[in-house]
Design a protein around this motif. Structure first.
Motif, PDB file in Angstrom:
ATOM      1  N   THR A  19       7.516 -46.781  -4.659  1.00 13.76           N
ATOM      2  CA  THR A  19       8.150 -48.046  -4.290  1.00 13.76           C
ATOM      3  C   THR A  19       8.762 -47.863  -2.899  1.00 13.76           C
ATOM      4  N   ALA A  20       8.841 -48.967  -2.169  1.00 15.40           N
ATOM      5  CA  ALA A  20       9.264 -48.850  -0.780  1.00 15.40           C
ATOM      6  C   ALA A  20      10.699 -49.315  -0.620  1.00 15.40           C
ATOM      7  N   THR A  71       3.420 -51.165  -4.080  1.00 17.12           N
ATOM      8  CA  THR A  71       2.572 -50.603  -3.011  1.00 17.12           C
ATOM      9  C   THR A  71       1.181 -50.295  -3.550  1.00 17.12           C
ATOM     10  N   LEU A  72       1.159 -49.723  -4.733  1.00 16.82           N
ATOM     11  CA  LEU A  72      -0.098 -49.319  -5.359  1.00 16.82           C
ATOM     12  C   LEU A  72      -0.975 -50.532  -5.652  1.00 16.82           C
ATOM     13  N   MET A  73      -0.357 -51.570  -6.205  1.00 13.87           N
ATOM     14  CA  MET A  73      -1.127 -52.774  -6.536  1.00 13.87           C
ATOM     15  C   MET A  73      -1.645 -53.430  -5.264  1.00 13.87           C
ATOM     16  N   GLU A  83       5.093 -49.112   4.871  1.00  6.62           N
ATOM     17  CA  GLU A  83       3.932 -48.766   5.691  1.00  6.62           C
ATOM     18  C   GLU A  83       3.461 -47.341   5.376  1.00  6.62           C
ATOM     19  N   LEU A  84       4.425 -46.430   5.306  1.00  5.11           N
ATOM     20  CA  LEU A  84       4.057 -45.040   5.013  1.00  5.11           C
ATOM     21  C   LEU A  84       3.336 -44.952   3.667  1.00  5.11           C
ATOM     22  N   LYS A  85       3.900 -45.608   2.672  1.00  6.72           N
ATOM     23  CA  LYS A  85       3.344 -45.433   1.326  1.00  6.72           C
ATOM     24  C   LYS A  85       2.000 -46.137   1.146  1.00  6.72           C
ATOM     25  N   ALA A 111      17.565 -42.679  -5.115  1.00  2.00           N
ATOM     26  CA  ALA A 111      18.089 -43.404  -6.273  1.00  2.00           C
ATOM     27  C   ALA A 111      19.599 -43.200  -6.415  1.00  2.00           C
ATOM     28  N   VAL A 112      20.082 -42.016  -6.048  1.00  4.60           N
ATOM     29  CA  VAL A 112      21.525 -41.745  -6.099  1.00  4.60           C
ATOM     30  C   VAL A 112      22.215 -42.388  -4.907  1.00  4.60           C
ATOM     31  N   GLN A 113      21.667 -42.113  -3.715  1.00  5.48           N
ATOM     32  CA  GLN A 113      22.352 -42.537  -2.482  1.00  5.48           C
ATOM     33  C   GLN A 113      22.459 -44.054  -2.353  1.00  5.48           C
TER      34      GLN A 113
END
Ligand SMILES: Nc1ncnc2c1ncn2[C@@H]1O[C@H](COP(=O)(O)OP(=O)(O)O)[C@@H](O)[C@H]1O
Ligand SMILES: [Mg+2]
Length: 462
Positions: A344-345, A35-37, A352-354, A254-256
């Motif tokens: 990360t999405a 997303t950042l890139m 979109e949010l990120k 990450a857990v779920q």
């Protein structure tokens, strides 16, 4: 322009305007997060530098900061994505230490009532150094549940719940062993925290909230609150019968996402808007207002608790991810603050949010020097604190500190129908996420112009 400190920087001494003229583009470096890139690479006039190249803007990770910050010379205009000692807020033990100290200070200076406004974090002890204090507290409250969390890990790693002292003996033994071999195995510090046994449940499931707060400066404190965020649900119905089941108790994505019940398409998130609407339909708008203003209190007090501790360097800004748990009495609890919230999405909506969040962050960091400095809203961000509370409407400042007026926060509020900021369109292109859909036509509130969102820009529609 950043260089190792030993080198002489030749750009010094130029006026701001001159320097900007000479800088045709903004050179950025970033950690490899998609997303950042995407956002940085698509930003008009920004060019990526690799390896040892000089940069004007660096979205770095905290390990780079630790190793390099003190040896890097940064020119006036350079910006970097963390404060030097961000860990004062973002390590679980330091956060609590700072909050406890701040609460004491408030009690001394303003009385018990004011200090009680800091009672938004569960009782916490640092381990092993506060082990004896913890045991005292443990014995006072037999039968309750505690949670052990490593101070510097994330994504639910290393966390476990317990009810008997004997359950943490293994952990104690481990730390004792490593004490004997100090140099070889560093002791991993934990916090033991009171487990919130009555989380608010939706569909029988536990969730916590992720909220984004952008701090541009600590002295004076200047902080923005992002309207969008999400609730992260666990896949398994909540119960206190099985305290060993992380799918029940830890809401980290990450857990779920490793749970057998996880649906990749459905994910495990609700946008904050949906959450807010759900609560309003169940409890009425006033209860929701109270909950969200209690959350504002958490953001502000937690930042104030480290205001004098964090090195307020003008090169630094930070986008924090707050983890908030709401209990059945609609009381919000602060669990932790993240310096590197996941960017990360996990779905299209999340992407979109990120990306919008990052674009808006860059608008406020304002490498392009477009802002006037008087903005109260930029994209999805609302200015929440500017060396004092920011009122929603123009009006006299609130001298009492917090309250007596409506603060400029709109967490989880719909941004539809209010698509553009009051920002003059010829100077920029800021809009709330809802207005950013390609081809979306919006009316600029201030000047009545019709604008269209094309290729990342708002352009006037002829
Ligand atoms: N005191 C607590 N009471 C209830 N649940 C908690 C508590 N602390 C943590 N949790 C749960 O564990 C998850 C992970 O805890 P957190 O403090 O955010 O650590 P991490 O850095 O691993 O994300 C939270 O998202 C929440 O679901
Ligand atoms: Mg967390």
């Amino acid at each position: 322009m950043s260089r190792p400190k030993i080198q002489n920087y030749k750009g010094c001494g130029l006026s701001k305007g001159k320097e900007r003229e000479q800088r045709a583009s903004i050179r950025f470096k970033t950690t490899p997060i998609n997303t950042l890139m995407d956002v940085l690479r698509n930003r008009p006039g920004w060019v990526e530098v690799k390896d040892e190249g000089e940069w004007d803007f660096y979205w770095c990770d905290v390990s780079w900061l630790r190793e390099n910050f003190d040896h890097t010379y940064m020119d006036e205009h350079v910006r970097i994505s963390h404060f030097r000692n961000h860990y004062e807020l973002t390590r679980k033990n330091y956060m609590v230490k700072n909050l406890k100290r701040f609460r004491k200070q408030l009690e001394r200076e303003a009385g018990k009532l004011e200090a009680a406004k800091c009672d938004f974090f569960p009782k916490t002890f640092e381990m092993p150094c506060e082990y004896h204090l913890f045991v005292e507290e443990f014995r006072k409250n037999p039968g309750i549940t505690w949670i052990m969390k490593p101070v510097a890990r994330s994504q639910g790693k290393g966390i476990f719940l317990f009810r008997r002292l004997k359950d943490i003996m293994d952990w104690r033994k481990d730390t004792r062993n490593s004490d004997d071999q100090k140099e070889e195995i560093p002791v991993e510090n934990y916090v033991a925290q009171r487990y919130i046994e009555n989380p608010y449940l939706i569909g029988g499931r536990k969730f916590d909230l992720r909220v984004y707060v952008l701090v541009m400066s600590y002295i004076p404190l200047r902080a923005w609150l992002y309207r969008d965020g999400f609730a992260r649900f666990s896949n398994t119905r909540f119960t206190l019968n099985s305290i060993d089941d992380q799918y029940v108790h830890l809401t980290n994505v990450a857990v779920q996402k490793t749970s057998p019940d996880y649906h990749p398409e459905k994910g495990c998130k609700w946008m904050l808007q949906r959450f807010r609407q759900y609560l309003a339909s169940k409890h009425g708008p006033q209860a929701v207002e109270t909950l969200f203003s209690d959350m504002d209190n958490i953001f502000i007090r937690s930042l104030q608790s480290v205001q004098k501790v964090i090195i307020s360097d003008k090169h630094c800004f930070e986008l924090y991810g707050y983890d908030i748990l709401v209990d059945q009495d609609l009381k919000p609890w602060l669990l932790e603050v993240n310096a590197s919230p996941s960017l990360t999405a996990s779905s299209e909506e999340d992407y979109e949010l990120k990306t919008c969040l990052l674009e808006d962050t860059l608008h406020i960091v304002d490498m392009e020097a477009r802002l006037t400095g008087r903005e109260k809203r930029v994209g999805g961000f609302d200015l929440m604190w500017n060396d004092g509370p920011v009122s929603r409407e123009e009006g006299p400042p609130d001298l009492s500190g917090m309250g007596n007026f409506v603060t400029n926060t709109h967490l989880g509020k719909p941004s539809q129908g209010d698509l553009l900021t009051s920002y003059p369109p010829e100077r920029g292109h800021m809009a709330t996420p809802a207005a950013r859909k390609p081809g979306c036509q919006v009316v600029c509130l201030e000047e009545g112009k019709e604008l269209r969102f094309v290729n990342g820009f708002f352009t006037a529609h002829p």
